[in-house]
Scaffold this motif. Sequence first.
Motif, PDB file in Angstrom:
ATOM      1  N   ASN A 204       0.805  -1.221   0.000  1.00  0.00           N
ATOM      2  CA  ASN A 204       0.000   0.000   0.000  1.00  0.00           C
ATOM      3  C   ASN A 204       0.840   1.273   0.000  1.00  0.00           C
TER       4      ASN A 204
ATOM      5  N   LYS B 146       2.664   3.978  -1.754  1.00  0.00           N
ATOM      6  CA  LYS B 146       2.633   4.507  -3.117  1.00  0.00           C
ATOM      7  C   LYS B 146       4.024   4.864  -3.647  1.00  0.00           C
TER       8      LYS B 146
ATOM      9  N   ARG C 115       2.100   1.306  -7.073  1.00  0.00           N
ATOM     10  CA  ARG C 115       1.006   2.238  -7.397  1.00  0.00           C
ATOM     11  C   ARG C 115      -0.045   1.529  -8.244  1.00  0.00           C
TER      12      ARG C 115
ATOM     13  N   GLU D   7      -3.229   2.659 -10.406  1.00  0.00           N
ATOM     14  CA  GLU D   7      -4.037   3.770 -10.910  1.00  0.00           C
ATOM     15  C   GLU D   7      -4.194   3.668 -12.420  1.00  0.00           C
TER      16      GLU D   7
END
Length: 227
Positions: A165, A167, A171, A173
């Motif tokens: 978790n 970032k 990542r 996205e």
Amino acid sequence: MTPKKQVNIAVTSIDHSVWNDLLKKYVDEDGNVNYLGFKNDMTRLETYLEYLQQKAPSSDWEKNEKLAYYINLYNAATVKLIVDNYPTKSIKDIPNRWKKKWIAIGKSTTSLNDIEHEVLRKMNEPRIHFAINCASYSCPKLLNVAFTAKSMERLLSKATVDFVNDKKRNRFENGVAQLSKIFKWYKSDFTQDSSLLEYINPYLENPIDKKVKIEYLDYDWSLNEVK
């Protein structure tokens, strides 16, 4: 009535408190390390490594005790390697950093490479990759608490959740999973029973579609030092 045969089970009690104290003193919550502090406290670090040398694991140790021993040994030895070569910008600037046999266990010596690949990776616990630290920013952070047999499950879970978790290291996205190269280098360890994303998903705060595209982030080998 025939009495039941007694089975002797080895009870080991390895004291990792010295390492725990050093971690609390010289490692922050983000895993950044005060190597100069360790350098000034070298006697205690060496005392801990000498203690582990005298407590070489035997075949009848239970799994979590062995995991705690070798994870802590790997991390403490890595810190000593950096301190012995301090100041340095990266562990990769140290010659033969992982293959040199200098770490004493009983009457033999071993290397960081052997601890990772010949011991820990063969213990059927992929989460060790998030527990051992290679003194670099892209590595899973060095926890500021020592592993013990009793805390093993809790700390392995914490280390894994923190890492996937984070970032800065992974990542998720725009329909793409940008993963740490740890998942590329050791993919076979994570995919024995599932796909890579199926392995990662249970630890994610926001699970993702297991069919998304996977890319791998550049790895930052610069020293994980307190700024």
